[in-house]
Design an enzyme around this catalytic site. Structure first.
Site, PDB file in Angstrom:
ATOM      1  N   TYR A  56      -3.564  22.737  11.929  1.00  0.00           N
ATOM      2  CA  TYR A  56      -2.852  23.874  12.520  1.00  0.00           C
ATOM      3  C   TYR A  56      -1.875  23.655  13.400  1.00  0.00           C
ATOM      4  O   TYR A  56      -1.100  24.412  13.746  1.00  0.00           O
ATOM      5  CB  TYR A  56      -3.981  24.936  13.342  1.00  0.00           C
ATOM      6  CG  TYR A  56      -4.979  25.553  12.196  1.00  0.00           C
ATOM      7  CD1 TYR A  56      -4.804  25.308  10.815  1.00  0.00           C
ATOM      8  CD2 TYR A  56      -6.089  26.250  12.835  1.00  0.00           C
ATOM      9  CE1 TYR A  56      -5.600  26.008   9.923  1.00  0.00           C
ATOM     10  CE2 TYR A  56      -6.967  26.926  11.801  1.00  0.00           C
ATOM     11  CZ  TYR A  56      -6.748  26.750  10.237  1.00  0.00           C
ATOM     12  OH  TYR A  56      -7.673  27.362   9.519  1.00  0.00           O
ATOM     13  N   HIS A  78     -11.823  20.101   6.210  1.00  0.00           N
ATOM     14  CA  HIS A  78     -10.967  21.379   6.103  1.00  0.00           C
ATOM     15  C   HIS A  78     -10.960  21.715   4.514  1.00  0.00           C
ATOM     16  O   HIS A  78     -10.789  22.951   4.162  1.00  0.00           O
ATOM     17  CB  HIS A  78      -9.715  21.015   6.620  1.00  0.00           C
ATOM     18  CG  HIS A  78      -8.836  22.191   7.031  1.00  0.00           C
ATOM     19  ND1 HIS A  78      -7.579  22.322   7.927  1.00  0.00           N
ATOM     20  CD2 HIS A  78      -8.767  23.541   6.518  1.00  0.00           C
ATOM     21  CE1 HIS A  78      -7.302  23.489   7.943  1.00  0.00           C
ATOM     22  NE2 HIS A  78      -8.004  24.266   6.910  1.00  0.00           N
TER      23      HIS A  78
END
Length: 292
Positions: free
Chosen positions: A80, A137
């Site tokens: 992110y 992830h």
């Protein structure tokens, strides 16, 4: 990753439910059991976390508002590129490390050593000595890497757990076959599987597998596929005097799942997301929403 879509809304009639945390020997204990779920021995996770904002606001600003109104859970990731903003928002809030629950993630790595190194980089960016939950992830194949990376990355997470760099470990975007492969490695099992889930978009077979194997299922993008203008949702919202988005989020919680949301810097959305304990959906209402 936690994309949220909402129509314009009036202020929620509910004031936010303030969740406070009292650190006890380094273990988080939320004051209301309804606000958290146990995900591992001695580890209680908030049912609702705040994730990457999608309204153009910064993560630091979103986080400051979230913490101001009683939010505890924070969701971020190496990919992110906002972990420094999480550190900034946490510092500005005046909250101590033990007063929040931080989830972060690392991408697929091809060696156990590289996975552990990435985890340490996460901690450096977050300016913390540990996180509460560390996730893989994505399965490696989803990003064009060989599948063997899943086991190597998972073993790196287990190393981080043993070194107290994280209090629990888990995965994200894993289906049943991916989960079976990780479970077959032995050692600490995944505590959480974070996947896309909303009214109108839910992988029931993976949700069921997680429930049977004591893996907490966490929704991201909890509103992305929910048509909040649908008359069925708006009717249920009117019945409870809440907003359609609250109905869609409550459906996830009553499916025995948890979620990460993205209210951005909208105070009304933030308060609404933290007021989901204020009402309950009936079994008929749950069936209606599940069938959409």
């Amino acid at each position: 990753h936690t994309h949220t879509m909402r129509p314009s809304t009036i202020s929620s009639i509910f004031s936010c439910l303030l969740a406070t945390v009292t650190p006890v020997a380094g273990i988080h204990r939320l004051t209301s059991l309804s606000e958290s779920v146990p995900i591992a021995d001695g580890v209680d996770m908030p049912k609702i976390s705040v994730g990457h904002p999608d309204d153009g606001s910064g993560m630091a600003e979103e986080l400051e508002l979230w913490l101001k109104y009683g939010g505890v859970g924070i969701d971020t990731a190496y990919d992110y590129h906002n972990q420094d903003q999480v550190a900034q928002g946490l510092a500005a809030s005046g909250k101590s490390r033990s007063e929040v629950f931080i989830t972060t993630k690392i991408p697929c790595k091809l060696t156990r050593k590289a996975a552990l190194a990435n985890i340490k980089e996460d901690l450096r960016e977050l300016n913390v000595s540990y996180v509460d939950l560390m996730l893989i992830h994505f399965p490696c194949e989803m990003k064009g890497f060989p599948a063997k990376g899943n086991s190597e990355t998972w073993l790196g997470l287990q190393d981080a757990l043993a070194q107290n760099l994280t209090r629990a470990i888990g995965v994200s975007n894993f289906d049943v076959d991916h989960l079976k492969s990780v479970l077959a490695l032995g050692g600490a099992p995944p505590s959480v599987n974070q996947c896309s889930m909303s009214v109108g978009n839910h992988d029931d077979s993976t949700i069921s597998f997680c429930a049977k194997n004591n893996i907490t299922y966490e929704a991201y993008s909890p509103l992305r596929h929910a048509n909040l203008s649908d008359e069925r949702i708006s009717t249920i919202a009117d019945n409870h005097k809440v907003q359609p988005a609250q109905v869609a989020l409550k459906w996830i919680l009553q499916k025995d799942c948890i979620l990460t949301t993205s209210p951005g810097t909208n105070e009304d959305y933030t308060k609404e997301d933290l007021a989901l304990d204020a009402f309950s959906l009936s079994s008929d209402e749950m069936d209606i929403l599940s069938s959409m």
